[in-house]
Design an enzyme around this catalytic site. Sequence first.
Site, short mmCIF file in Angstrom:
data_model
loop_
_atom_site.label_atom_id
_atom_site.label_comp_id
_atom_site.label_asym_id
_atom_site.label_seq_id
_atom_site.Cartn_x
_atom_site.Cartn_y
_atom_site.Cartn_z
N LEU A 101 0.87 -1.27 -0.04
CA LEU A 101 -0.04 0.10 0.05
C LEU A 101 0.99 1.05 -0.01
O LEU A 101 2.03 1.10 0.49
CB LEU A 101 -0.71 0.04 1.10
CG LEU A 101 -1.90 -1.06 1.48
CD1 LEU A 101 -2.54 -1.04 3.00
CD2 LEU A 101 -3.03 -1.22 0.35
N ASP A 102 0.33 2.36 -0.66
CA ASP A 102 1.28 3.71 -0.70
C ASP A 102 1.16 4.10 0.79
O ASP A 102 0.33 3.68 1.64
CB ASP A 102 0.37 4.61 -1.30
CG ASP A 102 0.29 4.34 -2.93
OD1 ASP A 102 1.19 3.57 -3.35
OD2 ASP A 102 -0.44 4.85 -3.55
N ARG A 103 2.35 4.77 1.13
CA ARG A 103 2.49 5.31 2.40
C ARG A 103 1.28 5.93 2.96
O ARG A 103 1.00 5.60 4.23
CB ARG A 103 3.61 6.38 2.49
CG ARG A 103 4.03 6.90 3.91
CD ARG A 103 5.16 8.05 3.80
NE ARG A 103 4.41 9.08 3.13
CZ ARG A 103 5.07 10.13 2.86
NH1 ARG A 103 6.41 10.33 2.91
NH2 ARG A 103 4.26 11.22 1.97
#
Length: 274
Positions: free
Chosen positions: A108-110
């Site tokens: 997942l993106d940050r």
Amino acid sequence: MGSRAAAERLLAAGAVLVDGELRGKSFKLAGGEEIAIEPPAPAAEEPPVPLPELTVAYADEHLLVVDKPAGVVVHPGAGHAGGTLAHALAAAGAKGGEEDRQGIVHRLDRDTSGLLVVARSQEAFEGLQRLVRRRGLTREYLALVVGQPRSRRGTIDAPVGRDRHDRLRHSLDTDTPRAAVTHFELVELLPRHALLRVRLETGRTHQIRVHLAAIDLPVAGDPTYGIRGDLGLERQFLHAARLAFAHPVTAAPIDVSSPLPPDLAAALEAARAS
């Protein structure tokens, strides 16, 4: 005996005195001089970056499903050598795959929150990899977008890669296209926004954000592809709300959901009232 490079570093640091005086490295000794070396104090070690706390939504001996908070980087990379989710997962027994991202088969993106499945055994890791390859891992997100879709459901099938002109972005305008498929359906129509349920077939970097922006439905609060700060958001309104799959070892059905975190729930209420 020390190395020439080490001696040059001591000279450059002003740690060598000849008869009580600093001399450059070109100074030639005549013999009989008194040489004193005062090595510089070792640099203070930086304190270790604390590990993020793990919220576990499901666990057994073979795998974990964790609920990642926004702001946590999944695995080490440039500027993030420590304190990543991967470090916390390693401490929780994640296994399989590369040393610095044990057990991780998707990411997942940050600043995207939500569910991530992680292997705790090599057998589970290989089974999860097979699930991802044959698209047997159902990944559903909730996305609040700016604007209103022209249909209640749809599919975006458009290759995504690193943008030709901005190396920090991904886009459809790329020299490195990779197949990307995103499905969406309308959950709730709001005055200026729409809440969508999004399902991934592929998992390209920034895929949902790029695809939705490409059909003029940028994710609310997205600082890269949308409108920064929309509805008071400090990050994009994107939450991995559901994971469903057949257990990679036992084949038992696993179906885990995660509620919207407080910041996104507040933004949704603000969108309803706008």
